[in-house]
Design a protein around this motif. Sequence first.
Motif, PDB file in Angstrom:
ATOM      1  N   THR A  37      -6.712  -6.581   0.818  1.00 30.63           N
ATOM      2  CA  THR A  37      -7.570  -5.403   0.871  1.00 30.63           C
ATOM      3  C   THR A  37      -8.861  -5.787   1.576  1.00 30.63           C
ATOM      4  O   THR A  37      -9.251  -6.947   1.588  1.00 30.63           O
ATOM      5  CB  THR A  37      -7.929  -4.881  -0.532  1.00 30.63           C
ATOM      6  OG1 THR A  37      -8.535  -5.956  -1.245  1.00 30.63           O
ATOM      7  CG2 THR A  37      -6.719  -4.361  -1.266  1.00 30.63           C
ATOM      8  N   GLY A  62      -7.782   5.267   1.719  1.00 31.53           N
ATOM      9  CA  GLY A  62      -6.974   6.078   0.832  1.00 31.53           C
ATOM     10  C   GLY A  62      -5.901   6.887   1.532  1.00 31.53           C
ATOM     11  O   GLY A  62      -5.000   7.417   0.899  1.00 31.53           O
ATOM     12  N   GLU A  63      -5.966   6.970   2.859  1.00 33.37           N
ATOM     13  CA  GLU A  63      -4.965   7.750   3.572  1.00 33.37           C
ATOM     14  C   GLU A  63      -3.798   6.855   3.963  1.00 33.37           C
ATOM     15  O   GLU A  63      -3.992   5.760   4.496  1.00 33.37           O
ATOM     16  CB  GLU A  63      -5.600   8.358   4.824  1.00 33.37           C
ATOM     17  CG  GLU A  63      -4.690   9.344   5.507  1.00 33.37           C
ATOM     18  CD  GLU A  63      -5.275   9.816   6.829  1.00 33.37           C
ATOM     19  OE1 GLU A  63      -6.471   9.583   7.065  1.00 33.37           O
ATOM     20  OE2 GLU A  63      -4.510  10.394   7.622  1.00 33.37           O
ATOM     21  N   ASP A  64      -2.601   7.322   3.695  1.00 31.24           N
ATOM     22  CA  ASP A  64      -1.414   6.516   3.966  1.00 31.24           C
ATOM     23  C   ASP A  64      -1.093   6.561   5.460  1.00 31.24           C
ATOM     24  O   ASP A  64      -0.679   7.594   5.986  1.00 31.24           O
ATOM     25  CB  ASP A  64      -0.248   7.068   3.151  1.00 31.24           C
ATOM     26  CG  ASP A  64       0.967   6.169   3.295  1.00 31.24           C
ATOM     27  OD1 ASP A  64       0.845   5.121   3.978  1.00 31.24           O
ATOM     28  OD2 ASP A  64       2.012   6.512   2.735  1.00 31.24           O
ATOM     29  N   ALA A  68       2.436  -0.416   1.018  1.00 26.10           N
ATOM     30  CA  ALA A  68       1.249   0.406   1.200  1.00 26.10           C
ATOM     31  C   ALA A  68       0.542  -0.025   2.469  1.00 26.10           C
ATOM     32  O   ALA A  68       0.474  -1.215   2.794  1.00 26.10           O
ATOM     33  CB  ALA A  68       0.312   0.252   0.012  1.00 26.10           C
ATOM     34  N   GLN A 112      -2.881   1.658   3.713  1.00 31.24           N
ATOM     35  CA  GLN A 112      -3.811   2.770   3.515  1.00 31.24           C
ATOM     36  C   GLN A 112      -5.168   2.482   4.118  1.00 31.24           C
ATOM     37  O   GLN A 112      -5.737   1.409   3.902  1.00 31.24           O
ATOM     38  CB  GLN A 112      -3.978   3.048   2.024  1.00 31.24           C
ATOM     39  CG  GLN A 112      -2.701   3.581   1.411  1.00 31.24           C
ATOM     40  CD  GLN A 112      -2.824   3.802  -0.068  1.00 31.24           C
ATOM     41  OE1 GLN A 112      -3.646   3.157  -0.725  1.00 31.24           O
ATOM     42  NE2 GLN A 112      -2.019   4.707  -0.595  1.00 31.24           N
ATOM     43  N   THR A 131      -7.998  15.933   6.309  1.00 31.16           N
ATOM     44  CA  THR A 131      -7.967  14.973   5.213  1.00 31.16           C
ATOM     45  C   THR A 131      -8.348  15.718   3.931  1.00 31.16           C
ATOM     46  O   THR A 131      -9.295  16.490   3.909  1.00 31.16           O
ATOM     47  CB  THR A 131      -8.953  13.817   5.438  1.00 31.16           C
ATOM     48  OG1 THR A 131     -10.151  14.365   5.972  1.00 31.16           O
ATOM     49  CG2 THR A 131      -8.398  12.799   6.408  1.00 31.16           C
TER      50      THR A 131
END
Lengths: 688, 325
Positions: free
Chosen positions: A46, A89-91, A84, A86, A8
Amino acid sequence: MARVAITTEPRPQHEPAPPLLAVSGLRVRIRTRDALLTPVAGVDFTLHGGETLALLGESGCGKSMTALAIARLLPDSAGLEAQALQLGGEDLLACSEAAMRAVRGGRIGMVFQEPGTSLNPVMTVHAQIAEVLARHRALRGAAARAEARRLLEAVGIADAGRRLDDYPFQFSGGMKQRVMIAMALAGDPELLIADEPTTALDVTIQVQVLDLLARLQAERGMGMLLITHDLGVVARMAHRVGVMYAGELVESAPRADFFAAPLHPYARKLFAALPDAAQRERPLDALGGSVPGLDQAFAGCRFAGRCPQVMALCRTQAPAWQQRGTRAVRCHLYADNASAAVLASALPAPFPPATPGTPQAVLSVRDLQVHFPVRKGLLRRAVGQVRAVDGVSLDLHRGRTLALVGESGCGKTTVGKALLQLIAANAGSVRLDGEELAGRTAAQLLPMRRAMQMVFQDPFASLNPRMSIGAIIEEGMQALGVGADDGERRRRADALLERIGLSAAMRNRYPHEFSGGQRQRIAIARALAVSPRVLVCDEPTSALDVSVQAQLLNLMRELQREMGLAYLFITHNLAVVEYLADEVAVMYLGRIVESGSAAQVLGAPAHPYTRMLRAAIPRIDAAAPAPATAAPAAELPSALAPPSGCHFHPRCPHADELCRRSYPPPRALAGGHLLHCHHPLGAEAPRA
Amino acid sequence: MFAYVLRRLIYAVPILIGVNLLTFVLFFVVNSPDDMARMHLGARHASAEGIERWKAERGYDKPTFWNAQADGAGRLTETVFFDKSLRMFAFDFGRADDGRDIGREIRDRMGPSLAIALPTFLLGLLVSVSFALLLVFFRATYLDFWGVVICVAMMSISSLFYIIGGQWLVSKVWALVPISGYAPGLDAARFLVLPVLISVLAGVGSSVRWYRTIFLEEISRDYVRTARAKGLSELAVLFRHVLKNAMIPILTGVVVVIPLLFMGSLLVESFFGIPGLGSYTIDAINAQDFAVVRAMVFIGSVLYIVGLILTDISYTLVDPRVRLE
């Protein structure tokens, strides 16, 4: 096994931390042989660390699919797309399958609905937990064992060191779910996805598991995505609520705001459909129809077909998100800034008052006992017995409902079957209109079968899949000689189908073509075909969604009024009992511990067990942010070796020496309120 | 578990008595010793004395169930039923029509039978399970589809075709191994390769299809979803989770035949000239030697009962939920 290293990128320090989980435009499509289904049609939300987001909705709304899509665990036939997806923050969409496997079980832990089938039956609990530890934390051997033990202790399993080598079948349902949770936590997840984690459990166990989840989440600062259809669970657990309908999110709000006043008409209808004591005098405000099929293209609002406040615009144009302070709703009613107070919907008209008069007993049961022998050894001699029903007395009255309440395993279903003489009782009498049924032969029982019928819990398993529903309804009439000829039986079946809200034209269809609620209606029609006086209903609504449950309860009350039916309603759901029952009997390990009118037993429970059951129902109360009720102690003991004295004493907060020594004699309180307790609780019954 | 096995063995006694009685009735009452003698001597030579002599040589001249002329226990033991049927419980099968001791013959022929049946069984299981797992790994792809098509084709072809085709191709055209025959010791290997391979080939189609169905059923279960949610690779899911659970139904069908392996295969042994129990049975049927056929039927029932008990025991090994008591 090959281990996949995940790399990462270190995040630049100055950016604000992204949400733990960011989902936008999530869409799941499933291609079947003849249709393209879209169970999830553009979901955005979210979720932050330490926060619980509850996705609420009925079955078929796409909640579970959303959960599986986040972990990319969809079935092979399903396709996933999103703008999206995620995690920290990682897709996740860009992850290779190998990198995704490092996320599953590692950064995302999952708990599923049915702990009985979700654990591998032939692997020890230790092996199943150690698998995760080896995969995600490179722990093996003694280190893995110590960690597995620590995890089991963390989820509240007593004697964890020894139980590591047990198999799932050696744990009770609640304990299995704890093991499942320990497994989900083994990879130290940042996000826990819990898909209906307590739906398969008893109410008393449900509270324990929910509290455990809430505690673990707070300790670890995990984000939790909780999927549920139960408003009570949402009230107890969630920080934020997302309401899903037909594959879309339709409302999103902080918990307190949502429970104070839900905005979307669907959410309001969910609240209205909940049975409780306050609604007793009138039919439930049930939402008609069912969730629309997901193979169609929707032009307007997906809820338009069932919405009580539908406008012309709703049918042509899909509503956009409307922001209302902290909440957002997808509904045209809130489009302009016009007041949304138009939404006060009228309550259904109350039932006409019942004709007064002394209730007339139809069925009376005295001292019923059903024992199952336990056989052992070379000659299969009975070495003991399970006293499944151990001296139960009940009275059913014409036109009234008696609710038999208790946790699973307390013997309530056995009582129902023994009443109908489907299993032989060891002792006791069952009198139908004064006629003794116990000890009759099958041929002698035949006339009685007309008078008593049963509706079973699972509408999917209790209708023969190879028979048309017309044939299912007529079969009982034929067997018992009801109706002069086939033509008359046919007319009767057609009339019943119309009565339960289906149409006579559907008589040639098969059970799989109907929804769960419709099937349960068919099961009721089948039972009513022979004009019974007594209907034994064994958890008839526990497999159904709230709105469908409300429709069914309304139908049952109407039928009762029309035909003067006596219901024996076997259930663990006290909310339904509060709404429906005239009398209540609470059962614990084969015996009735408290009985009386609904107002007496539920309004002022005197037995500690009744209070425990009542306190275990998650209450929907906007004011109280966190539940104050303590989780009930322990689980139902085995009926094979019931505790000495009062069976309830190991779980009872008021137990003393007397309770451990002797079973309490019956004690009559005012107005036919009976109980078995050495230390009945006073009239200062606390309203939960 | 000991008590369970003991109880099952006790249950086996009435079953075996029933089998014994039923075969006796079939062989001696429906087809009396007189009929047998006439059949053996040929209708033309069957004089009354000839028949009596034939019966006396073989002990068929005694009364069927009850000997009124004998004393004491002899009334029961000096009978055809006792001699020919009840003695089988002590594995005393008497003599065949050609005078040879059946028990000894069976012991001699067990070895060659096992030499074919055991490798066939093990290799067949290994091949079938591997192929089924392969198809399941590639489920819902063309590989899976064509795999199933091939399985159906293979199981539709008669095993006679495999035997004759294999002998023609491998032995005659390629001349790799002898067409038939047998040699004791390690020399047997070159005679056994072809029959074993052909037996495996003939059986593999149906078992692959059956195991594939079992695996597919297991793979749709909730615990498999849990295993995937743990981040396990598809291979770990298949081998550690699915295979272990699928072994439970597979064992039901498989363990029960293990004891029957001793009986050999009728078809393969005859075609390949293997002196095993299968060809022994076929020869006895052809020669109308009922003493041998009766012995084989009885041994078959005993082995089948043993197989059923072994199946139950094997359950406890793969399924922790099963405890025999």
